[in-house]
Each structure stands twice: as C-alpha cells, then as structure tokens.
Design an enzyme around this catalytic site. Structure first.
Site, PDB file in Angstrom:
ATOM      1  N   ASP A 201       0.565  -1.341  -0.182  1.00 23.73           N
ATOM      2  CA  ASP A 201      -0.469   0.064  -0.544  1.00 23.73           C
ATOM      3  C   ASP A 201       0.785   1.441  -0.498  1.00 23.73           C
ATOM      4  O   ASP A 201       1.879   1.550   1.249  1.00 23.73           O
ATOM      5  CB  ASP A 201      -0.465   0.139   0.956  1.00 23.73           C
ATOM      6  CG  ASP A 201      -2.030   1.479   2.131  1.00 23.73           C
ATOM      7  OD1 ASP A 201      -2.783   1.142   0.271  1.00 23.73           O
ATOM      8  OD2 ASP A 201      -1.542   1.930   2.450  1.00 23.73           O
ATOM      9  N   GLU A 243       0.915  -0.502  -5.170  1.00 23.64           N
ATOM     10  CA  GLU A 243      -0.020   0.642  -5.547  1.00 23.64           C
ATOM     11  C   GLU A 243      -0.033   1.687  -5.775  1.00 23.64           C
ATOM     12  O   GLU A 243       0.136   2.862  -4.532  1.00 23.64           O
ATOM     13  CB  GLU A 243      -1.376   0.214  -4.663  1.00 23.64           C
ATOM     14  CG  GLU A 243      -2.052   1.318  -4.375  1.00 23.64           C
ATOM     15  CD  GLU A 243      -2.414   2.548  -3.078  1.00 23.64           C
ATOM     16  OE1 GLU A 243      -3.278   2.396  -3.754  1.00 23.64           O
ATOM     17  OE2 GLU A 243      -1.895   2.381  -3.118  1.00 23.64           O
TER      18      GLU A 243
END
Length: 535
Positions: A201, A243
């Site tokens: 993330d 990401e």
C-alpha cells in the site's frame, strides 16, 4: 507451487475479509468464513486471493490504520485461523497475498503512543515531527476533501507530526534505521507464516526531502529494493505488488531492472476503459497502451476495473473527467475526491452487455487481471454509507436474509433493491448457465487455457474507431479479439492478412474472418485463428 513467474498470467481476486463470509454469527466476516468459501473461489478459477488488512486496528480507515503489524484482529480470528486459511488455499492450488502498509501506522499503535508521550522515547524517531507545519511546503494533500494539511498538531507531544493520508495515520520515519529493520521483520514474519507476497500500500511516500514532492524519492526506491533482495534470498517465489497511482513511464521505476517490484497496478488504463465506453471509441485505450513502455521480463502489470477504493479519475483530463462524472456519477453523492465511489454494475447501469464487454477487455488485454469480490455476480453498492464503505458491503451468497453472509446482524447495511441479494447472489447464478457469473467463469477459464493471452499484443486495424481489435499471440497460437464499444451495431473491416478460418472461443463455433465483420452493440469476440480451414 514453485513456479517462479506464477504471477505473470495469474488471475487475482480481492477480498474484504470483513465483508466476505461470517462463520460465527457476530455479523462480521472472518478468516474461517473465507476458508469455508475457498471451493467457490476454486470453481471461479482464480489463482491468487488478495486479502485486505486483517491486522489489529481501530478501523478508522478499514484496517489500513494498523495498530499491530504482528497480529490478527480478534474480530477476524487468530493467527492459527490464518495459518489454516493459508494451508487450505495452497491445497487448492491457490496462492494468497496480504496488504502490507509500510508508510504509516494508526495513531493508536503503541509506537506512536510512546512517541507522543516522551521526546526521549526510542519510538519518538519512528515518526516525522516538526515544531511548525511549514516543512515540505507545497507537497500535495492526497485526501484533500477531509485534510487541509499534511501536518497535524499533537498536544501531548508538543509538536506537529507528518501524515500523507488521514491525520489518524502518522507516517513512519524511514530515515531511522530501526524503522527500516522493523519493517523488514514484518515482511519476514508473514512470509514465514506461508503467505505468497504482498500488495504494498502506498509505497510512493516512504521518505521525505525538502524541496521535493516527497514522492518516489531515490531513498524510497533503495529501501524497496532492499526488501526485494531479502524476499528473493529468503522467500523465492513470493511477490510484491505496487499500489502507486502514476503514469506508466513513471511507474516503470518501480520495476527498474527487475529488482524492485514484481508487479504494479496499471492505474491509467483502468479509467480509459470506462472513458472508451462513454465515448464509444477505442482511441483512449490504444493511446495509453501505446504509451506504456516495455518492462523487464520478470515483471508484470496488474489490470483491474474496480476495487475497494473509488474509481480514481486523477489521470484523465478535466474534460474527460466531467464526461465520466456525467455518464457514471450523475448524482453528487456518487463522487469522492477525484473519483467515483460506485461498484462496477451500478456504474454501467446493470447492463449485462457493458459489464461483460469491460470484462472482455480485462481478461484479454495484457497484464494479470484482478477481480473485486462480488463483481462477478454484479453486486451493487450502498451510497448511504460514508466514504468508500459503500463498495465494501457483505458478499451476497444466496437469497436468504442478509444474503447468506451471516446468521446475525451484519456489520453494515447490506445492499437493497435492484442490486440486493434477492436479485443477485452466488447460489442463483451458479444454477443458471446464462448468468453473469458463468460468463465471467468462462472468460477466466479461456484465459487460462490459451497461452496467447500471456503473449504479445498487436493492434488490428478495422477502419472503425468504435471497434477495439487486437491480436494476442504466443508460441504460434493466435487469438483475434474484437470489442464493439458502441451502443449500435458496427462493421469491422479486416485486412486480408487476418482473413482466416477461426473458432469463436465462447460459442465454440467455426468463425470465418471475412473482409467485413458485423458486430452487435457492446459485443465481444475471442477468435482463435486456425492454420487452415481443415485444422
């Protein structure tokens, strides 16, 4: 399960454990519930599941605000439950990756609580502090709808702390060698547990430097490469998926020489699939893929239509964004930040033709596709819920109360009406060969059956801007894909080079490719070219 490049043509499936299946009737999905549904995922044909955060957390950001990197939140189960899930996935030939949130913790994390309580604490330097809020001026605010600064004042600490996301998520200080070692230990802990990698993330923001935008800095890449070296050395076969919402020519720095991330989301492609549908023209998809540079042989893009966040429109023009808001988000509550907080089926007005068409693109264009849980059955959203929670509602397994998700009261209000479990659920669609679920299963099956979908891409000119046509080819196997992006019938003019006998992979019927092919509105065809009419 030792194939080192397994991820290059895998089909991924994203799951919110909280919303997938509740095993104990407390209204919250859990690891045991997910384990119970692995046979369904095996039948669907997915190769790898990605589970959203299950760490202990106050859940002010649905678990992306982590309070303990080494545990499982009791609401989801235990470490033993996770180990059981991992073993059960592997027994079915399915892999499993988890979210890894490197950039920040929850403000409830013991590290931050110790840091704010005492300037002399060894944890003080685990975070980024300053006496005023002027440092790193001009760095963009990501959640501009709710945050007015990247700095927040902490009364107990007597200083400001830095955060790129919500003010309840203080950023870790990766200039501190102890933080770097700590996060390497976190990676080791979960890989030793048996997971197959991480969706990392927000890796873009690990380091800060004055006079920069504090994104994708050399120090950040150096640390990510350090994680990769450790994984390759100690856990070969495990992957890292980035990401990072950036243009392809910027994103390739996260692959570099094949020594950083194994995979990265192709963010710019996703909105252009919807843009092409809104415009009824193929040019936006072709342009972004033509602008996507080559990547190392051991790397891969991941493609997607929807996920747990809003459908971001950061990477389109203002004019294109207005068109897409008008087409797909006509009501103000459907818009969040610079995106659309709706699921796939509602975005496309529950039009099966459009839903299958965009899935045709997902499963036939280059990259490893990721399905978002429930999109295979056309699940809807609940716009009464705040922020992104409207697309994270309970999975609809059957038409019983609460859709078979729980025997208790669900943690949130399920979807009702046109998209509710009475209208669409797994059990009913499994019984119907004409259902959307069967169509998606067929696409996954065909993609896995034919090596060409992991091979080269060549555009096939049709003389019609509404038709996106391309050849996928590998090891002598050629598949012609035709997609009509228009609401009206179209003709595709095919050059003599492709005028061969073929077989339509969906109907399994012979398909003669002639100079002019007539395509129904929003139709798609995958045609395997045969060497000769008698083959």
């Amino acid at each position: 399960m030792t194939a080192p490049l397994w991820y290059k043509n895998a089909v991924f499936y994203e799951i919110s454990v909280r919303a997938f299946k509740d095993s104990d009737g407390d209204g919250v999905g859990d690891l045991r519930g997910l384990t119970e549904k692995l046979d369904y995922l095996q039948t669907l044909g997915v190769d790898c599941i990605w589970i959203m955060p299950i760490y202990p957390s106050p859940r002010r950001d649905d678990g992306y605000d982590i309070a303990d990197y080494y545990g499982v939140d009791p609401v989801y189960g235990s470490l033993d439950d996770l180990k059981t899930l991992i073993d059960a996935t592997h027994q079915r030939g399915i892999r499993i990756i988890m979210d890894l949130v490197l950039n920040h913790t929850s403000d409830a994390h013991p590290w931050f609580q110790a840091a704010r309580a005492d300037r002399n604490s060894p944890y003080r330097d685990y975070y980024v502090w300053n006496d005023d809020d002027q440092k790193y001026a001009g760095v963009r605010i990501i959640f501009s709808d709710v945050e007015k600064s990247n700095w927040s004042w902490d009364e107990k600490a007597g200083q400001y702390f830095w955060h790129r996301f919500y003010s309840t998520q203080p950023d870790l200080n990766f200039d501190n060698p102890r933080v770097q070692e700590e996060m390497l230990n976190v990676v080791r802990f979960w890989l030793e547990m048996g997971i197959d990698g991480f969706r990392v993330d927000a890796p873009t923001y690990l380091f800060e430097r004055e006079g920069t935008n504090c994104e994708s800095l050399p120090e950040t890449h150096a640390y990510l490469k350090r994680i990769r070296r450790m994984i390759d050395s100690e856990f070969p076969g495990a992957i890292m998926l980035a990401e990072s919402n950036q243009w392809p020519r910027e994103l390739i720095q996260y692959f570099d020489q094949g020594d950083e991330f194994h995979m990265a989301f192709n963010f710019p492609l996703m909105p252009r699939i919807f843009l092409a549908l809104a415009q009824g023209q193929a040019s936006s998809i072709k342009k972004i893929l033509n602008d996507t540079p080559a990547i190392p042989a051991n790397c891969q893009w991941t493609t997607f239509l929807r996920n747990h966040d809003e459908l971001t429109l950061e990477m389109v023009t203002d004019e294109e964004r207005q068109l897409m808001w008008q087409e797909y988000a006509p009501e103000p509550q459907m818009i969040l930040n610079l995106g659309i907080r709706r699921r796939l089926a509602p975005i496309l007005n529950n039009d099966r033709r459009k839903i299958e068409l965009v899935n045709s693109l997902l499963f036939s264009l280059p990259g490893s596709p990721i399905l978002y849980y429930g999109d295979e059955i056309g699940m809807g959203d609940n716009l009464n819920l705040p922020d992104r929670y409207g697309v994270r509602t309970p999975m609809q397994w059957d038409d019983s109360p609460y859709g078979g998700f729980t025997t208790g009261a669900p943690f949130t209000e399920p979807v009702q009406g046109e998209y509710g479990s009475q209208k669409g659920n797994v059990a009913d669609q499994l019984k119907s060969p004409n259902s959307q679920l069967w169509a998606i299963r067929k696409m996954i099956s065909l993609r896995k059956q034919y090596a060409a979908f992991g091979g080269s891409l060549e555009w096939v000119e049709t003389g019609n801007p509404a038709v996106l046509s391309y050849m996928r080819e590998k090891d002598g196997e050629s598949i012609l894909v035709l997609n009509n992006l228009s609401a009206v019938a179209q003709s595709a003019h095919i050059s003599t080079a492709y005028q061969k006998t073929g077989r339509d992979l969906f109907s399994n019927q012979s398909a003669a490719i002639s100079e002019q092919l007539n395509l129904d509105p929003y139709s798609y065809h995958w045609i395997k070219l045969l060497p000769s009419a008698t083959s």
